[in-house]
Design an enzyme around this catalytic site. Structure first.
Site, short mmCIF file in Angstrom:
data_model
loop_
_atom_site.label_atom_id
_atom_site.label_comp_id
_atom_site.label_asym_id
_atom_site.label_seq_id
_atom_site.Cartn_x
_atom_site.Cartn_y
_atom_site.Cartn_z
CE1 TYR A 307 1.09 1.11 4.61
CE2 TYR A 307 0.67 -1.31 4.33
CZ TYR A 307 1.36 -0.20 5.17
OH TYR A 307 1.88 -0.18 6.06
CB SER A 321 7.93 -1.57 14.28
OG SER A 321 6.79 -1.57 14.84
N GLY A 322 5.98 1.27 13.12
CA GLY A 322 4.95 1.67 11.93
C GLY A 322 3.73 1.36 12.52
CG HIS A 326 -4.17 5.48 10.23
ND1 HIS A 326 -5.03 5.26 9.28
CD2 HIS A 326 -3.54 4.28 10.59
CE1 HIS A 326 -5.01 3.88 8.87
NE2 HIS A 326 -3.87 3.65 9.57
CB CYS A 345 -2.55 0.88 11.61
SG CYS A 345 -0.83 1.55 11.01
#
Length: 406
Positions: A307, A321-322, A326, A345
């Site tokens: 993505y 690490s991300g 959101h 996420c």
């Protein structure tokens, strides 16, 4: 030949008499010079100026290592200049007895210092010195969060990252203190040789004040490498907000000061890419940001990101690490509260462009602080590691204290 010898003798005799053949005249000359020296000494200023560091010193610290002091007099002028002739701002103390620079000096710079003082009779004394400050190769600094005057959530640790590996961790940690107006015990924990975090056993008490003191000037962090910081930082703890994401029910409960503020439908990590469990601290906020899967290991067969969304709205970082919580405008409204679809996420419903304040993600973004806690439960993934982000709360107090330098 005889005449030459006589003349030679006369010449020799005359030379000897000039050097010591007239004791009376020589004594008078010596006495006269002694009187002159004594008179000059009586007219010398009593003021005594001391410059620190000494003339010719090297590897001089940047903060508290430079000062001028005077005894039996008062300072009237002090100039500290760089090689380019640029003057360094400084102040003479109100009593005229000392001087120091207003701000830190630059590294690897040779400075020239001149000082003038007067005694009670108005007689001047002068002193000069030059020295060279410590080089980057021989010094270390620590970058830290939070910043001075910032208001943060109850989960925000004090995190210091050093620009060089620290060998003598005990010496460095001993030169750093963190205290809270709440009186909570605060302990440091080392994550490797370059990161030192501080926190209390439980979250900071709401509305308290935390003070960080760095007294690293001259502290040996490693052989031939010393600290150059002398700084005090104060920041505020805001209201207590802890949000719990239940990956099984797909809902997030926002609790503030012990009361439930809001319940928000979410979409967490898919079964293939579940969200970490554990207590995660919001470390950054972006109204919009780009998320490219390639940067966190999600690549397709061509090495491109699975993505690449260039305008993710209302994004708040939860891990190095991300992991983010959101806004998600590309998923259908039906996924929130019913199915987990992300790459790890936590997604909240949102609008493209981050311009709709009525969207759940916008509300959560507007009501969150750096340092607020987001706790994920009931996910099939493991608990996040304490050093992945500002997430030391996932370590027992005993293990945390065991990581302090001793």
């Amino acid at each position: 030949m005889a005449v030459s010898a006589v003349l030679g003798g006369v010449l020799v005799l005359s030379a000897c008499n000039d050097g010591g053949g007239q004791p009376k005249g020589s004594g008078e000359s010596s006495k006269s010079q002694a009187d002159v020296d004594a008179a000059a000494a009586k007219d010398t200023s009593k003021a005594r100026i001391t410059i620190t560091p000494k003339d010719g010193a090297t590897n001089v610290g940047l903060n508290d290592a430079t000062n001028v002091a005077v005894s039996d007099g008062t300072l009237t002028q002090v100039e500290l200049k760089s090689p380019e002739g640029t003057a360094v701002a400084g102040k003479i103390a109100a009593d005229g007895k000392s001087w120091k620079p207003d701000a830190a000096l630059k590294r690897s710079t040779k400075y020239a210092l001149s000082a003038t003082a007067k005694d009670a009779d108005g007689r001047e004394a002068h002193e000069n010195a030059s020295f060279t400050t410590i080089s980057p190769e021989n010094s270390f600094v620590g970058s830290f969060i939070p910043d001075e005057g910032q208001t943060v959530g109850v989960g925000m640790p004090v995190s210091i990252t050093f620009n060089k590996p620290i060998k003598d961790r005990k010496a460095v940690q001993s030169a750093i203190s963190v205290s809270s107006s709440s009186g909570q015990e605060v302990v440091g924990h080392w994550f490797g040789a370059q990161r030192l975090d501080f926190r209390p056993e439980q979250y900071w008490q709401a509305n308290s004040t935390v003070t960080l003191k760095l007294a690293l000037e001259g502290v040996q962090g490693a052989p031939g490498v010393q600290g150059v910081q002398s700084k005090t930082v104060t920041f505020k703890i805001g209201r207590s907000q802890v949000s719990t994401v239940d990956a099984k029910t797909k809902k997030m409960t926002v609790t503030r000061d012990g009361a439930v503020l809001k319940t928000i439908p979410i979409s967490a990590g898919s079964p293939e890419n579940p969200t970490y469990n554990g207590q995660m601290v919001i470390s950054e906020k972006f109204k919009e940001t780009r998320m490219d899967g390639a940067t966190v290991g999600f690549k397709d067969g061509e090495g491109k990101g699975e993505y690449d969304i260039k305008d993710v709205p209302h994004a708040m970082r939860l891990s190095t690490s991300g992991t983010f919580i959101h806004g998600n405008y590309w998923g259908s409204d039906s996924i929130f509260g019913s199915v987990n679809t992300s790459h790890g996420c936590v997604g909240l419903n949102d609008a493209k462009g981050a311009g709709d304040p009525n969207q759940p993600a916008a509300w959560f973004y507007d009501n969150s602080l750096i340092g607020d806690v987001v706790t994920v439960v009931n996910s099939p993934d493991k608990t996040i590691t304490p050093d992945n982000g500002l997430n030391g709360w996932n370590m027992s107090w005993a293990d945390w204290k065991a990581g302090a330098a001793s």
